[in-house]
Design a protein around this motif. Structure first.
Motif, PDB file in Angstrom:
ATOM      1  N   TRP A   1       0.827  -1.206   0.000  1.00  9.45           N
ATOM      2  CA  TRP A   1       0.000   0.000   0.000  1.00  9.45           C
ATOM      3  C   TRP A   1       0.864   1.261   0.000  1.00  9.45           C
ATOM      4  N   MET A   2       2.050   1.179   0.577  1.00 14.14           N
ATOM      5  CA  MET A   2       2.952   2.337   0.575  1.00 14.14           C
ATOM      6  C   MET A   2       3.270   2.756  -0.859  1.00 14.14           C
ATOM      7  N   TYR A   3       3.686   1.788  -1.673  1.00  9.65           N
ATOM      8  CA  TYR A   3       4.027   2.110  -3.066  1.00  9.65           C
ATOM      9  C   TYR A   3       2.794   2.472  -3.892  1.00  9.65           C
ATOM     10  N   ALA A   4       1.671   1.845  -3.586  1.00 10.10           N
ATOM     11  CA  ALA A   4       0.447   2.087  -4.359  1.00 10.10           C
ATOM     12  C   ALA A   4      -0.054   3.519  -4.226  1.00 10.10           C
ATOM     13  N   THR A   5       0.312   4.215  -3.153  1.00  7.17           N
ATOM     14  CA  THR A   5      -0.173   5.583  -2.960  1.00  7.17           C
ATOM     15  C   THR A   5       0.310   6.539  -4.051  1.00  7.17           C
ATOM     16  N   ALA A   6       1.365   6.178  -4.774  1.00  8.75           N
ATOM     17  CA  ALA A   6       1.912   7.080  -5.796  1.00  8.75           C
ATOM     18  C   ALA A   6       1.293   6.882  -7.171  1.00  8.75           C
ATOM     19  N   ILE A   7       0.471   5.862  -7.361  1.00  9.90           N
ATOM     20  CA  ILE A   7      -0.019   5.527  -8.704  1.00  9.90           C
ATOM     21  C   ILE A   7      -0.906   6.620  -9.290  1.00  9.90           C
ATOM     22  N   VAL A   8      -1.935   7.026  -8.566  1.00  4.26           N
ATOM     23  CA  VAL A   8      -2.866   8.036  -9.091  1.00  4.26           C
ATOM     24  C   VAL A   8      -2.163   9.375  -9.325  1.00  4.26           C
ATOM     25  N   PRO A   9      -1.366   9.891  -8.373  1.00  3.09           N
ATOM     26  CA  PRO A   9      -0.641  11.140  -8.659  1.00  3.09           C
ATOM     27  C   PRO A   9       0.228  11.052  -9.908  1.00  3.09           C
ATOM     28  N   ALA A  10       0.867   9.907 -10.146  1.00  2.21           N
ATOM     29  CA  ALA A  10       1.730   9.765 -11.322  1.00  2.21           C
ATOM     30  C   ALA A  10       0.917   9.807 -12.617  1.00  2.21           C
ATOM     31  N   ILE A  11      -0.273   9.243 -12.607  1.00  2.46           N
ATOM     32  CA  ILE A  11      -1.140   9.296 -13.797  1.00  2.46           C
ATOM     33  C   ILE A  11      -1.518  10.736 -14.114  1.00  2.46           C
ATOM     34  N   LEU A  12      -1.808  11.513 -13.089  1.00  6.48           N
ATOM     35  CA  LEU A  12      -2.144  12.926 -13.290  1.00  6.48           C
ATOM     36  C   LEU A  12      -0.959  13.692 -13.884  1.00  6.48           C
ATOM     37  N   VAL A  13       0.252  13.336 -13.485  1.00 13.21           N
ATOM     38  CA  VAL A  13       1.444  13.988 -14.035  1.00 13.21           C
ATOM     39  C   VAL A  13       1.595  13.668 -15.522  1.00 13.21           C
ATOM     40  N   ILE A  14       1.307  12.431 -15.910  1.00 10.36           N
ATOM     41  CA  ILE A  14       1.371  12.064 -17.334  1.00 10.36           C
ATOM     42  C   ILE A  14       0.440  12.961 -18.147  1.00 10.36           C
ATOM     43  N   ILE A  15      -0.775  13.120 -17.665  1.00  9.80           N
ATOM     44  CA  ILE A  15      -1.762  13.947 -18.376  1.00  9.80           C
ATOM     45  C   ILE A  15      -1.252  15.375 -18.513  1.00  9.80           C
ATOM     46  N   GLY A  16      -0.661  15.914 -17.445  1.00  9.60           N
ATOM     47  CA  GLY A  16      -0.144  17.276 -17.481  1.00  9.60           C
ATOM     48  C   GLY A  16       1.017  17.432 -18.451  1.00  9.60           C
ATOM     49  N   ARG A  17       1.895  16.447 -18.517  1.00  7.95           N
ATOM     50  CA  ARG A  17       3.079  16.561 -19.371  1.00  7.95           C
ATOM     51  C   ARG A  17       2.739  16.525 -20.859  1.00  7.95           C
ATOM     52  N   LEU A  18       1.585  15.985 -21.196  1.00  5.83           N
ATOM     53  CA  LEU A  18       1.185  15.953 -22.606  1.00  5.83           C
ATOM     54  C   LEU A  18       0.989  17.350 -23.188  1.00  5.83           C
ATOM     55  N   SER A  19       0.742  18.338 -22.329  1.00  4.02           N
ATOM     56  CA  SER A  19       0.361  19.673 -22.809  1.00  4.02           C
ATOM     57  C   SER A  19       1.504  20.682 -22.842  1.00  4.02           C
ATOM     58  N   ILE A  20       2.725  20.305 -22.453  1.00  7.26           N
ATOM     59  CA  ILE A  20       3.803  21.299 -22.394  1.00  7.26           C
ATOM     60  C   ILE A  20       4.396  21.544 -23.778  1.00  7.26           C
ATOM     61  N   SER A  21       5.090  22.658 -23.931  1.00  3.74           N
ATOM     62  CA  SER A  21       5.755  22.978 -25.191  1.00  3.74           C
ATOM     63  C   SER A  21       7.054  22.178 -25.315  1.00  3.74           C
ATOM     64  N   ARG A  22       7.500  21.994 -26.542  1.00  2.00           N
ATOM     65  CA  ARG A  22       8.762  21.292 -26.783  1.00  2.00           C
ATOM     66  C   ARG A  22       9.935  22.260 -26.654  1.00  2.00           C
ATOM     67  N   SER A  23      11.119  21.722 -26.453  1.00  5.15           N
ATOM     68  CA  SER A  23      12.315  22.553 -26.294  1.00  5.15           C
ATOM     69  C   SER A  23      12.715  23.190 -27.625  1.00  5.15           C
ATOM     70  N   ALA A  24      12.688  24.523 -27.688  1.00  3.40           N
ATOM     71  CA  ALA A  24      13.117  25.226 -28.895  1.00  3.40           C
ATOM     72  C   ALA A  24      14.619  25.056 -29.100  1.00  3.40           C
ATOM     73  N   HIS A  25      15.379  24.952 -28.004  1.00 10.73           N
ATOM     74  CA  HIS A  25      16.823  24.708 -28.119  1.00 10.73           C
ATOM     75  C   HIS A  25      17.073  23.410 -28.892  1.00 10.73           C
ATOM     76  N   TRP A  26      16.371  22.351 -28.508  1.00 10.50           N
ATOM     77  CA  TRP A  26      16.580  21.048 -29.144  1.00 10.50           C
ATOM     78  C   TRP A  26      16.102  21.061 -30.596  1.00 10.50           C
ATOM     79  N   LEU A  27      14.935  21.634 -30.844  1.00  8.43           N
ATOM     80  CA  LEU A  27      14.408  21.685 -32.205  1.00  8.43           C
ATOM     81  C   LEU A  27      15.341  22.455 -33.130  1.00  8.43           C
ATOM     82  N   LEU A  28      15.890  23.552 -32.632  1.00  5.08           N
ATOM     83  CA  LEU A  28      16.802  24.350 -33.447  1.00  5.08           C
ATOM     84  C   LEU A  28      18.079  23.574 -33.740  1.00  5.08           C
TER      85      LEU A  28
END
Length: 497
Positions: free
Chosen positions: A205-232
């Motif tokens: 149960w200790m490790y299981a507490t992180a599952i839902v928060p991690a899923i929410l982080v995945i959803i959030g990361r889908l919306s960020i901009s890409r690195s212009a430094h890397w693209l350039l």
């Protein structure tokens, strides 16, 4: 096609500039008067917040293992060597993941790996919570480490390549500081679950507490901009301009348009052999010093930080004697674990205080000086803890706790924070992911070695001798930092290249 052409036409009249110059630029009032400063955009804050998650989860999982381990020992009947394997499994995953996956951020982009790593984390975390046997437990802990290892370079890069140079140090370290928050939360969650679930399976149960928060982080990361430094650097100029506008979107709009031009030396690198873009590039005459500075002190720092961090509950319980010496039932084991978790949580608070000091001081004092001072402070704290073993009674307890408190404060103010920061700053864009990933992987060799050997060494040579050895590694870290110093505080990433 037409959209890209129109975009190119709109910016063609502008003088081409670098990505960082736009990010560092302070807006002007309509009459041309400069503003004293500019707040970060929403996208910049979103990237920073989502980047804190990886470090938080690392602290949570790695330090929670210290609380979960006694229950795993009971459920799976682990030997001392198998306990070491469990303690080292996640760190071994980080070792491989930092370079094998983190280095892919140079090939596939920062954002893509930023998302992939968190998906892997969730998959292995779910599997870990359902582990049927000791071998699978080790496999899933290793998988969790793979994901967290990838986060070492990618989290640093998505922050450092999207924020102003003047704020880079404090914002990268603020995100890194969530490792300490995760350590405290992980220990606290372990304690709360133990206090309310008196069962050998409580560790799941200790490790299981992180599952839902991690899923929410995945959803959030889908919306960020890409690195212009890397693209350039990839030659994708139009996409870099579009993503830079997304990153700098504010009201009122500033800049209204951007015009980027790929540096000539970057284009030349693409025409050279593939070797120049591989890990061999880290050991050329031009980059060797940076690689040594980024890697060796971090390795020496991890020898102490992870060994002490994971086994603080065990050391405290054994040294202070506030436990049943030979527990014969589950109730006694849980009682010992709760007592040790309380002590560890108290000391973990100093990790947070230390990272706050690092955030406040890194741009004022400088990375190199702070890392050197921190290493020396770690040596002093460990020396006090080692000396306490020759004493008894209240004085022993006082010196041991003070020594660990000083170590936790100094390691997070100095080498634990600064090694992470330096590794993501001293390499050029085209190999920044590989460089930071290699440094993290090399460092985790020290962490894995310590985590695996700590239980055995504690039993064979004793706490005093082990702590004395770590005093020596801390002093060596201070010396090597100073010998290979490259100060990056406040410097433009493009200038550092």
């Amino acid at each position: 096609m037409s959209s890209n052409a129109a975009n190119a036409s709109d910016v063609s009249h502008l003088q081409p500039r670098s990505v960082q110059s736009y990010i560092d630029e302070t807006p002007l009032w309509p009459d041309g008067t400069g503003t004293p400063g500019v707040p970060m955009t929403r996208m910049q804050w979103r990237i920073w917040i989502l980047a804190t998650a990886g470090k938080f989860f690392e602290g949570l999982v790695v330090f929670m293992t210290g609380v979960a381990l006694p229950l795993m020992v009971v459920e799976f009947g682990l030997s001392a060597a198998e306990k070491g394997v469990v303690g080292a499994a996640t760190l071994a995953g980080i070792l491989i993941g930092a370079s094998a996956l983190g280095g892919l951020a140079d090939t596939f982009g920062r954002k893509r790996m930023f998302i992939v790593e968190m998906i892997l984390f969730v998959v292995f975390l779910v599997a870990l919570s359902l582990s049927p046997s000791f071998p699978w437990l080790v496999v899933f802990l290793f998988g969790v480490g793979l994901a967290l290892g990838c986060d070492y370079p990618t989290a640093h890069l998505v922050i450092s390549e999207s924020i102003p140079s003047k704020d880079r140090g404090k914002l990268v370290l603020s995100a890194f500081g969530f490792q300490a928050v995760g350590a405290l939360v992980g220990t606290a969650v372990g304690y709360l679950i133990l206090a309310n679930l008196q069962d050998v399976t409580a560790w799941r149960w200790m490790y299981a507490t992180a599952i839902v928060p991690a899923i929410l982080v995945i959803i959030g990361r889908l919306s960020i901009s890409r690195s212009a430094h890397w693209l350039l650097e990839q030659g994708r100029v139009t996409e870099a301009q579009q993503e830079l506008m997304r990153l700098l979107e504010r009201e009122p709009k500033y800049p209204k348009q951007v015009h980027l031009d790929r540096p000539a030396e970057e284009a030349t690198c693409d025409q050279t052999s593939g070797r120049k873009r591989g890990y061999g590039q880290l050991f050329t005459r031009k980059t060797r010093r940076a690689t040594l500075l980024a890697s060796i002190p971090w390795f020496l720092q991890d020898l102490g930080t992870y060994g002490i961090g994971i086994f603080t509950p065990t050391i405290l319980a054994a040294a202070l004697g506030h436990q049943t010496t030979h527990p014969h039932n589950l109730t006694a084991i849980i009682h010992n674990d709760i007592l040790a978790a309380k002590g560890a949580a108290l000391l973990d608070v100093l990790l947070i205080v230390g990272i706050i000091a690092a955030v406040l001081l890194t741009d004022k004092i400088g990375r190199i000086r702070l890392q050197t001072i921190g290493f020396i402070g770690c040596a002093l704290g460990l020396a006090l803890a080692a000396f306490s073993q020759a004493l008894s009674g209240p004085l022993q307890m006082t010196l041991l706790v003070i020594g660990f408190m000083l170590f936790n404060f100094m390691t997070n103010m100095g080498p634990n924070a600064q090694t992470y920061l330096i590794a993501g700053e001293v390499f050029p864009t085209r190999i920044r992911g590989k460089g930071a990933g290699f440094a993290a992987s090399f460092a985790k060799i020290g962490a894995v070695t310590t985590a695996f050997l700590f239980p055995v060494l504690l039993a064979q040579i004793g706490t005093e001798t082990l702590l004395a050895f770590l005093v020596g590694t801390s002093l060596a870290g201070a010396l090597i930092t100073w010998l290979f110093r490259i100060e990056t505080a406040g410097k433009n990433l493009e200038e550092l290249e």
